[in-house]
Design a protein around this motif. Structure first.
Motif, PDB file in Angstrom:
ATOM      1  N   MET B   1       0.842  -1.195   0.000  1.00 12.86           N
ATOM      2  CA  MET B   1       0.000   0.000   0.000  1.00 12.86           C
ATOM      3  C   MET B   1       0.879   1.247   0.000  1.00 12.86           C
ATOM      4  O   MET B   1       1.805   1.346   0.802  1.00 12.86           O
ATOM      5  CB  MET B   1      -0.907  -0.003   1.232  1.00 12.86           C
ATOM      6  N   THR B   2       0.585   2.162  -0.906  1.00 18.54           N
ATOM      7  CA  THR B   2       1.316   3.422  -0.975  1.00 18.54           C
ATOM      8  C   THR B   2       0.417   4.535  -0.466  1.00 18.54           C
ATOM      9  O   THR B   2      -0.553   4.910  -1.115  1.00 18.54           O
ATOM     10  CB  THR B   2       1.744   3.717  -2.421  1.00 18.54           C
ATOM     11  N   VAL B   3       0.738   5.024   0.725  1.00 20.16           N
ATOM     12  CA  VAL B   3      -0.117   6.027   1.366  1.00 20.16           C
ATOM     13  C   VAL B   3       0.434   7.423   1.102  1.00 20.16           C
ATOM     14  O   VAL B   3       1.630   7.670   1.269  1.00 20.16           O
ATOM     15  CB  VAL B   3      -0.196   5.793   2.887  1.00 20.16           C
ATOM     16  N   VAL B   4      -0.450   8.321   0.652  1.00 17.19           N
ATOM     17  CA  VAL B   4      -0.112   9.738   0.541  1.00 17.19           C
ATOM     18  C   VAL B   4      -1.070  10.517   1.430  1.00 17.19           C
ATOM     19  O   VAL B   4      -2.295  10.357   1.336  1.00 17.19           O
ATOM     20  CB  VAL B   4      -0.218  10.229  -0.911  1.00 17.19           C
ATOM     21  N   ASN B   5      -0.530  11.323   2.322  1.00 19.20           N
ATOM     22  CA  ASN B   5      -1.321  12.158   3.227  1.00 19.20           C
ATOM     23  C   ASN B   5      -1.284  13.602   2.742  1.00 19.20           C
ATOM     24  O   ASN B   5      -0.220  14.101   2.358  1.00 19.20           O
ATOM     25  CB  ASN B   5      -0.738  12.087   4.639  1.00 19.20           C
ATOM     26  N   ILE B   6      -2.437  14.256   2.756  1.00 23.89           N
ATOM     27  CA  ILE B   6      -2.537  15.643   2.286  1.00 23.89           C
ATOM     28  C   ILE B   6      -3.050  16.508   3.426  1.00 23.89           C
ATOM     29  O   ILE B   6      -4.092  16.216   4.014  1.00 23.89           O
ATOM     30  CB  ILE B   6      -3.505  15.749   1.089  1.00 23.89           C
ATOM     31  N   MET B   7      -2.320  17.576   3.721  1.00 22.13           N
ATOM     32  CA  MET B   7      -2.772  18.523   4.747  1.00 22.13           C
ATOM     33  C   MET B   7      -3.164  19.831   4.065  1.00 22.13           C
ATOM     34  O   MET B   7      -2.341  20.455   3.397  1.00 22.13           O
ATOM     35  CB  MET B   7      -1.639  18.805   5.752  1.00 22.13           C
ATOM     36  N   VAL B   8      -4.441  20.231   4.206  1.00 20.34           N
ATOM     37  CA  VAL B   8      -4.876  21.517   3.677  1.00 20.34           C
ATOM     38  C   VAL B   8      -5.156  22.472   4.830  1.00 20.34           C
ATOM     39  O   VAL B   8      -4.862  22.168   5.987  1.00 20.34           O
ATOM     40  CB  VAL B   8      -6.085  21.355   2.711  1.00 20.34           C
ATOM     41  N   GLY B   9      -5.714  23.649   4.526  1.00 17.20           N
ATOM     42  CA  GLY B   9      -5.655  24.755   5.477  1.00 17.20           C
ATOM     43  C   GLY B   9      -6.877  25.025   6.335  1.00 17.20           C
ATOM     44  O   GLY B   9      -7.056  26.147   6.803  1.00 17.20           O
ATOM     45  N   GLY B  10      -7.733  24.017   6.586  1.00 12.24           N
ATOM     46  CA  GLY B  10      -8.927  24.236   7.408  1.00 12.24           C
ATOM     47  C   GLY B  10      -8.588  24.539   8.864  1.00 12.24           C
ATOM     48  O   GLY B  10      -7.420  24.468   9.266  1.00 12.24           O
ATOM     49  N   PRO B  11      -9.622  24.861   9.644  1.00 16.48           N
ATOM     50  CA  PRO B  11      -9.412  25.226  11.051  1.00 16.48           C
ATOM     51  C   PRO B  11      -8.609  24.186  11.823  1.00 16.48           C
ATOM     52  O   PRO B  11      -8.845  22.982  11.727  1.00 16.48           O
ATOM     53  CB  PRO B  11     -10.846  25.326  11.593  1.00 16.48           C
ATOM     54  N   GLU B  12      -7.665  24.676  12.626  1.00 17.48           N
ATOM     55  CA  GLU B  12      -6.706  23.802  13.297  1.00 17.48           C
ATOM     56  C   GLU B  12      -7.337  22.886  14.328  1.00 17.48           C
ATOM     57  O   GLU B  12      -6.838  21.792  14.569  1.00 17.48           O
ATOM     58  CB  GLU B  12      -5.629  24.663  13.979  1.00 17.48           C
ATOM     59  N   ASP B  13      -8.440  23.356  14.969  1.00 18.99           N
ATOM     60  CA  ASP B  13      -8.991  22.556  16.073  1.00 18.99           C
ATOM     61  C   ASP B  13      -9.646  21.267  15.582  1.00 18.99           C
ATOM     62  O   ASP B  13     -10.008  20.415  16.395  1.00 18.99           O
ATOM     63  CB  ASP B  13      -9.958  23.385  16.922  1.00 18.99           C
ATOM     64  N   LEU B  14      -9.832  21.106  14.282  1.00 23.21           N
ATOM     65  CA  LEU B  14     -10.422  19.877  13.751  1.00 23.21           C
ATOM     66  C   LEU B  14      -9.372  18.909  13.208  1.00 23.21           C
ATOM     67  O   LEU B  14      -9.698  17.846  12.700  1.00 23.21           O
ATOM     68  CB  LEU B  14     -11.434  20.215  12.652  1.00 23.21           C
ATOM     69  N   ILE B  15      -8.095  19.287  13.302  1.00 22.24           N
ATOM     70  CA  ILE B  15      -7.018  18.433  12.788  1.00 22.24           C
ATOM     71  C   ILE B  15      -6.488  17.551  13.920  1.00 22.24           C
ATOM     72  O   ILE B  15      -6.112  18.069  14.976  1.00 22.24           O
ATOM     73  CB  ILE B  15      -5.880  19.293  12.196  1.00 22.24           C
ATOM     74  N   PRO B  16      -6.483  16.225  13.752  1.00 18.70           N
ATOM     75  CA  PRO B  16      -6.012  15.327  14.822  1.00 18.70           C
ATOM     76  C   PRO B  16      -4.488  15.279  14.881  1.00 18.70           C
ATOM     77  O   PRO B  16      -3.866  14.277  14.510  1.00 18.70           O
ATOM     78  CB  PRO B  16      -6.611  13.976  14.405  1.00 18.70           C
ATOM     79  N   TYR B  17      -3.892  16.386  15.358  1.00 19.90           N
ATOM     80  CA  TYR B  17      -2.430  16.509  15.338  1.00 19.90           C
ATOM     81  C   TYR B  17      -1.735  15.372  16.100  1.00 19.90           C
ATOM     82  O   TYR B  17      -0.659  14.940  15.726  1.00 19.90           O
ATOM     83  CB  TYR B  17      -2.005  17.854  15.936  1.00 19.90           C
ATOM     84  N   ASP B  18      -2.393  14.907  17.181  1.00 17.20           N
ATOM     85  CA  ASP B  18      -1.742  13.874  17.995  1.00 17.20           C
ATOM     86  C   ASP B  18      -1.640  12.540  17.268  1.00 17.20           C
ATOM     87  O   ASP B  18      -0.931  11.641  17.713  1.00 17.20           O
ATOM     88  CB  ASP B  18      -2.488  13.700  19.324  1.00 17.20           C
ATOM     89  N   GLN B  19      -2.357  12.385  16.163  1.00 13.58           N
ATOM     90  CA  GLN B  19      -2.342  11.114  15.429  1.00 13.58           C
ATOM     91  C   GLN B  19      -1.489  11.155  14.159  1.00 13.58           C
ATOM     92  O   GLN B  19      -1.272  10.119  13.529  1.00 13.58           O
ATOM     93  CB  GLN B  19      -3.767  10.725  15.015  1.00 13.58           C
ATOM     94  N   LEU B  20      -1.049  12.337  13.751  1.00 11.15           N
ATOM     95  CA  LEU B  20      -0.451  12.467  12.416  1.00 11.15           C
ATOM     96  C   LEU B  20       0.757  11.559  12.229  1.00 11.15           C
ATOM     97  O   LEU B  20       0.961  10.983  11.158  1.00 11.15           O
ATOM     98  CB  LEU B  20      -0.046  13.923  12.148  1.00 11.15           C
ATOM     99  N   ASN B  21       1.557  11.415  13.294  1.00 11.46           N
ATOM    100  CA  ASN B  21       2.766  10.596  13.159  1.00 11.46           C
ATOM    101  C   ASN B  21       2.468   9.105  13.040  1.00 11.46           C
ATOM    102  O   ASN B  21       3.348   8.323  12.716  1.00 11.46           O
ATOM    103  CB  ASN B  21       3.695  10.856  14.347  1.00 11.46           C
ATOM    104  N   HIS B  22       1.203   8.719  13.309  1.00 10.50           N
ATOM    105  CA  HIS B  22       0.832   7.306  13.188  1.00 10.50           C
ATOM    106  C   HIS B  22       0.555   6.914  11.737  1.00 10.50           C
ATOM    107  O   HIS B  22       0.497   5.732  11.427  1.00 10.50           O
ATOM    108  CB  HIS B  22      -0.410   6.990  14.028  1.00 10.50           C
TER     109      HIS B  22
END
Lengths: 214, 214
Positions: B1-22
């Motif tokens: 599986m080739t995973v590509v993650n995309i981060m766009v510019g929506g409100p920060e409080d809805l981004i699961p920052y604590d999970q991104l490294n997983h």
């Protein structure tokens, strides 16, 4: 104009609390929305919902202060917001319905709210409904030709074919659109006003107009 | 599986920052999303956008740290998110695409993101895309029969006919659905798992499956 305002239970930070007292008309409080109205000094004429997101103390306070409280089962085909639309139309003869607290949080609930007016009997609410949060004002249109004026504080203008659409045309905007047809939904986002009303028209489908700011 | 993650510019409080490294795979940063990734110790392989929502200092930091920075004009028919989908598909041969920062704030941008995969050339991304925020995981399906398993921490399950749909059937859920057809979009919200995978099928249209929690 008979205005009915509906407060539902979406995330609080998207509700323009500082503007609520500027809206004329009566209020309906859906579930936790009833508690929020009471907390801000507004007594709804009807409180409705299954109240499963309210604490017992919150529910007791609603019963103590609201004359007409209607508890409904969570197992039903219509959402609480749809039930509120029916009350606004049938019991209060609304000519304009403002919906607050309907954005943020769960996307399935947001989409249920956006789609509510697409089918009977809520279709009667379609030309009357405005969804309002701190960044967006959403309106719905059936086929025809319309002019839209810029709302105060709003920078962006979007035309969203929430269904397939035929011959969508946009004039006098920053980005105009020649007659466009698509069987698929589409969001023409980030358009802008250029100092005059924007004219748009289409021949089939349902189009949402969204004014917003960052 | 080739995973590509995309981060766009929506409100920060809805981004699961604590999970991104997983999340395995490479990252693409769209506009302010590139800055956010850098601020959280993630260096995207590509940064793209018109960067009109970034300060000069933020843009300079992106140029200093990201090997491949692509500035594009805001006047174009495709959104920055659509451009990122194309890069994920064509340049990185993604088999799974995770989209973050695509909810909250402006509803026209949210809807543009939900509708992105409905038309060519982004349609190729449809079965690969997941939109993820702190409360929701959204996936898209073309006609067929599928099983969906409950994701950790998610309580609710929704089936959204984002287009008209024929013969939508839901089995082994809290609320099952006999074959249902509608020319209009509909959000069947607030369903739940009952300890086993839920099976659903439909014969025409595009269905989104949303798992969410309050």
């Amino acid at each position: 104009m008979t205005v009915v305002n509906i407060m539902v239970g979406g995330p609080e930070d998207l509700i323009p609390y500082d503007q609520l007292n500027h809206y004329p008309g009566v209020w309906l409080g859906v579930d936790l929305g009833a508690t929020r109205l009471l907390n801000h000094g507004i007594v709804p004429v009807v409180a409705l919902g299954d109240f499963d997101s309210s604490t017992n103390a919150q529910f007791d306070a609603v019963v103590a202060q609201v004359a007409d409280v209607r508890t409904c089962s969570p197992i039903k085909d219509e959402t609480d917001t749809q039930l509120a639309l029916t009350i606004a139309l049938q019991e209060y003869n609304a000519t304009q319905i403002n919906l607050f607290g309907a954005t943020g949080g769960r996307l399935d609930q947001l989409l249920a709210n956006l789609y509510s007016v697409l089918r009977d009997p809520y279709r009667l609410a379609l030309p009357k409904l405005r969804l309002i949060d701190t960044q967006n004002v959403v309106t719905w249109f059936e086929p025809g030709t319309y002019q839209v004026e810029q709302l105060p504080t709003m920078q962006y203008l979007a035309f969203v074919g929430i269904t397939g659409v035929d011959n969508l045309t946009i004039q006098d905007a920053k980005y105009n659109l020649a007659p466009f047809s698509s069987a698929m939904p589409i969001s023409w986002s980030s358009n802008e006003f250029v100092g005059q009303p924007v004219t748009f028209s289409f021949t089939t489908g349902i189009v949402m107009v969204i004014q917003s700011h960052d």
